[in-house]
Design a protein around this motif. Sequence first.
Motif, PDB file in Angstrom:
ATOM      1  N   ILE A 156       0.864  -1.174   0.000  1.00 50.30           N
ATOM      2  CA  ILE A 156       0.000   0.000   0.000  1.00 50.30           C
ATOM      3  C   ILE A 156       0.904   1.229   0.000  1.00 50.30           C
ATOM      4  CG2 ILE A 156      -1.833   1.234   1.216  1.00 50.30           C
ATOM      5  CD1 ILE A 156      -2.439  -1.418   2.668  1.00 50.30           C
ATOM      6  N   TYR A 211       0.766   7.245   0.331  1.00 44.83           N
ATOM      7  CA  TYR A 211      -0.320   8.222   0.204  1.00 44.83           C
ATOM      8  C   TYR A 211      -1.688   7.596   0.466  1.00 44.83           C
ATOM      9  CZ  TYR A 211      -1.440   6.438  -4.509  1.00 44.83           C
ATOM     10  OH  TYR A 211      -1.804   5.650  -5.572  1.00 44.83           O
ATOM     11  N   ARG A 212      -1.765   6.240   0.451  1.00 46.93           N
ATOM     12  CA  ARG A 212      -3.006   5.558   0.800  1.00 46.93           C
ATOM     13  C   ARG A 212      -2.924   4.857   2.149  1.00 46.93           C
ATOM     14  NH1 ARG A 212      -4.115   1.260  -2.310  1.00 46.93           N
ATOM     15  NH2 ARG A 212      -2.836   1.537  -4.166  1.00 46.93           N
ATOM     16  N   PRO A 228      -3.372   3.804   5.781  1.00 43.29           N
ATOM     17  CA  PRO A 228      -4.478   4.171   6.666  1.00 43.29           C
ATOM     18  C   PRO A 228      -4.053   4.488   8.097  1.00 43.29           C
ATOM     19  CG  PRO A 228      -4.355   1.790   6.485  1.00 43.29           C
ATOM     20  CD  PRO A 228      -3.250   2.343   5.610  1.00 43.29           C
ATOM     21  N   ALA A 232      -7.577  -0.477   2.793  1.00 47.54           N
ATOM     22  CA  ALA A 232      -6.805   0.468   1.974  1.00 47.54           C
ATOM     23  C   ALA A 232      -6.190  -0.191   0.745  1.00 47.54           C
ATOM     24  CB  ALA A 232      -5.705   1.098   2.820  1.00 47.54           C
ATOM     25  N   GLU A 276      -6.170  -1.976  -2.836  1.00 43.93           N
ATOM     26  CA  GLU A 276      -6.981  -2.016  -4.048  1.00 43.93           C
ATOM     27  C   GLU A 276      -6.742  -3.333  -4.777  1.00 43.93           C
ATOM     28  OE1 GLU A 276      -6.052   1.462  -6.320  1.00 43.93           O
ATOM     29  OE2 GLU A 276      -6.965   2.833  -4.838  1.00 43.93           O
ATOM     30  N   ASP A 321      -3.484  -3.945  -6.408  1.00 47.61           N
ATOM     31  CA  ASP A 321      -2.303  -4.136  -5.553  1.00 47.61           C
ATOM     32  C   ASP A 321      -2.025  -5.607  -5.287  1.00 47.61           C
ATOM     33  OD1 ASP A 321      -2.201  -1.338  -5.227  1.00 47.61           O
ATOM     34  OD2 ASP A 321      -3.440  -1.418  -3.419  1.00 47.61           O
TER      35      ASP A 321
END
Length: 396
Positions: free
Chosen positions: A179, A182-183, A185, A261, A263, A266
């Motif tokens: 992750i 910037y993403r 959590p 978080a 996606e 990913d």
Amino acid sequence: MRSAVVVGAGLGGLSVAGALARSGWQVTLLERADRVRPEPTAVVLWPNGVRALRVLGLGAGLDAIATPLPDGGIRRPDGHWLAQPRPTPADRMPVVVHREDLHDALIAGLGDRVELRTGVAVDSVRANADERPGVGLNGQFLEADLVVAADGTDSVLRRQLAPEAAVVSSGCAAWRAVIPWYRAPLPADQPVGGEVLGAGYRFVAASLGERGSSGASRRGGIYWVATAAGAPRPEPPQTQLALLKRWYAGWPAPIGDLLAATEPADLVQQEIRELRPLPRAYGFPAGPGGVVLLGDAAHAMPPHLGQGACLAFEDAATLSSLLRESRLPDAVLAYDRLRRPRAATVVRQTRRMSAVLQTRGRLALRARDAALGTISPRLLSGAAAAAAAWRPPPTP
């Protein structure tokens, strides 16, 4: 000038190709895929892997991209500690590296003596006592003084050289993701690390570099690995991610936040497979040279102790050291003599840990949990000690 053919441009193939080239060899590196592209995940390197990369001349590049990974302990899904975090001596602390960063460092170390050919399918190998070694390419033969089979778990070359070594399922699958920061959590000051262990399920997370920093890792973020007993899932990544969220619901923080978080793009799924039995030999003299097995082609194993890439780098460092100091046929035999017992020891430890991690059933889980606080640290300490104890072959 001595020549080598390296089959497979994964971590092991890239590392040995660069090492041979820096020693004055002319190297042809063959890759089946059309592009040499790593997974967008990360890899844990124990001290033996780090030491091997330094022997290979890649220590400075590694220092720029590696993040120390302190012991985060082991918990149950209900949050109960099975093994408390413990201080780790600096010489036994692993590091975590983004695979794309490591791949870039290995590519940069190839130099101009390596010819990389992609989209090449090797279909046979020649390792006869009275002929120069080589590999078959659709009816043609490419000869060299040395052939390195670094073509992975499904090695075409190993199937011919060591047919006794069968690829079998380890009974589980793994999902990995990074992750980006910037993403992420989590608050910037919240540490990430540690392991949670359930009935046939496991979750491990680690930080890659520091949030907002480009120094520790060019590709920073939070790396996580989830392992579950059973076969890989055939569904698309979006459905697989939904399954992971269901399987790990209620597990200790920050697992739920990390999965939320993540996606689908990913996610990288991997069927865990291994070699049983291991090959009877890793080195095969042939004419004036020889053929060697390296990396997963020689000793594919479950990833539970994080030793797959480390052993591949050990293989490369051992081979390059022996070739600098010995005649080629002697170096091939010495490589076999040194690497087989080393690989067997690490594979044995990994299988012991695999049995612990895949424990299922209420009574078995109670017994495991009661003993894990003693067994797991002792087993992990033994693995760490064995890793830290590895050294390249002594030079005369």
